[in-house]
Design an enzyme around this catalytic site. Structure first.
Site, PDB file in Angstrom:
ATOM      1  N   ASP A 125     -20.120 -10.588 -48.565  1.00  0.00           N
ATOM      2  CA  ASP A 125     -20.387 -11.044 -49.937  1.00  0.00           C
ATOM      3  C   ASP A 125     -19.876 -12.465 -50.174  1.00  0.00           C
ATOM      4  O   ASP A 125     -19.569 -12.842 -51.300  1.00  0.00           O
ATOM      5  CB  ASP A 125     -19.742 -10.091 -50.951  1.00  0.00           C
ATOM      6  CG  ASP A 125     -18.235 -10.018 -50.792  1.00  0.00           C
ATOM      7  OD1 ASP A 125     -17.707 -10.524 -49.775  1.00  0.00           O
ATOM      8  OD2 ASP A 125     -17.569  -9.448 -51.686  1.00  0.00           O
ATOM      9  N   ASP A 203      -5.064  -6.700 -45.974  1.00  0.00           N
ATOM     10  CA  ASP A 203      -4.746  -8.072 -46.397  1.00  0.00           C
ATOM     11  C   ASP A 203      -3.357  -8.152 -47.029  1.00  0.00           C
ATOM     12  O   ASP A 203      -2.604  -9.106 -46.770  1.00  0.00           O
ATOM     13  CB  ASP A 203      -5.838  -8.646 -47.313  1.00  0.00           C
ATOM     14  CG  ASP A 203      -6.265  -7.695 -48.416  1.00  0.00           C
ATOM     15  OD1 ASP A 203      -5.882  -6.516 -48.395  1.00  0.00           O
ATOM     16  OD2 ASP A 203      -7.004  -8.144 -49.325  1.00  0.00           O
TER      17      ASP A 203
END
Length: 359
Positions: A125, A203
């Protein structure tokens, strides 16, 4: 059964520059076309920047979109599509577990099976800027030669249009915050991380002191990626507040012709701290009231977590901290534009280091 992965050619480093494959992690977004179109349009060389799309989720429509690009990219498929066993209280986070599993598999393919020495990681994305490849190509030698760096990122977490100096698109910084969202890593880093790779929330795991180990990333003033993926595992959490306002750089900067040696830690720290602590200190009211005649940079000092969050909010910055590190922060300092003026949101000069309890 899925077809066997098409093996990208293991290209030697050619004279024109290093080979930096782009690994695109895809799942069930057929809008991956927007990501791939820009990558293929802007890459200066198919040999030096092979595109590898790793698809999870087995989504047929997305697979058809990826297949439509034919030999201009390699399409590999994550073989394990089963649910990941998760603790009952994490059932709603299944998506994050699947993402972490996919990352582990895809990066192991790039570095283990295909034997590349570095890779640029992109999700399906992201849309990239015209100088995305130029930026990574120029920063790669720094990443290789400076052991205090562990990634190069295309992303500025505080990259909203009014917070950045779009006229200075060549500006680059060091940051202690792992930004992700279009980032370059070396095979050596994957060899270090892979044995302890987390089951979920990869992350934020990267942002923990045990993984970061005092290392920094490079990041731009103006982002070289933007995300168009409102629908995702985080359900648009940050998208409507921040992400949709990030400015994508539209001016090509010839980074490979610029001297980036100022970003090496031994050079950078002295000059950066001189800039920050050489700027006059102002209070928030004075800054907001625009009472300073001199248009030069200023320093807004914070002591403590609550003061940081209040000032960050007032400036329009993201105010969350991960393992005590503010987004885009370096040595506790976050820099932005505020009504056209450079502002350093900074701790006192005798800053003792990040406090993970601030998260």
């Amino acid at each position: 059964p899925p077809p066997p992965p098409s093996t990208p050619p293991n290209l030697p480093t050619d004279p024109a520059g290093p080979v930096l494959p782009v690994l695109v992690l895809a799942c069930d977004r057929s809008t991956v076309r927007r990501c791939l179109d820009k990558l293929l349009r802007y890459r200066p060389s198919a040999q030096r920047f092979p595109v590898i799309v790793s698809q999870d989720c087995g989504h047929a429509e997305t697979a058809a979109v990826i297949a439509s690009y034919g030999p201009s990219l390699a399409h590999i498929r994550q073989p394990d599509l089963a649910d990941v066993p998760v603790p009952p209280e994490h059932r709603k986070f299944q998506g994050y577990y699947r993402i972490a599993r996919h990352y582990r598999w895809a990066l192991s393919q790039v570095f283990g099976t295909f034997r590349y020495r570095a890779a640029i990681v992109v999700e399906d994305d992201l849309e990239v800027a015209p100088d995305f490849f130029e930026y990574f190509q120029a920063a790669f030698p720094l990443l290789q030669s400076d052991p205090t760096l562990w990634c190069v990122s295309a992303w500025n977490d505080n990259g909203k249009e009014q917070l950045v100096d779009a006229g200075r698109a060549e500006l680059l910084y060091r940051t202690d915050f792992f930004p992700g969202l279009g980032w370059l890593l070396l095979a050596e880093l994957w060899e270090e991380l892979e044995p302890k790779w987390p089951k979920a929330f990869w992350d934020d795991w990267m942002r923990q002191p045990e993984q970061r180990r005092g290392r920094s990333c490079l990041r731009p003033e103006v982002s070289r990626t933007v995300t168009f993926g409102r629908k995702g595992v985080s359900h648009g959490q940050f998208f409507d507040q921040y992400l949709k306002f990030i400015k994508l750089n539209d001016r090509f900067v010839p980074f490979t012709r610029l001297d980036l040696s100022y970003l090496r830690k031994d050079e950078y720290d002295g000059s950066f701290l001189a800039q920050v602590y050489g700027a006059p200190e102002v209070g928030l009211e004075e800054l907001q009231g625009n009472r300073r005649r001199d248009p030069g940079p200023v320093r807004l000092q914070y002591r403590g977590r609550e003061a940081f969050k209040a000032s960050a909010k007032a400036l329009g910055l993201m105010d969350d901290l991960k393992s005590g590190v503010p987004r885009a922060g370096y040595r506790g300092v976050v820099t932005c534009l505020y009504r056209g003026r450079r502002v350093y949101l900074a701790p006192p000069r005798d800053w003792p280091g990040y406090d993970p309890s601030w998260s």
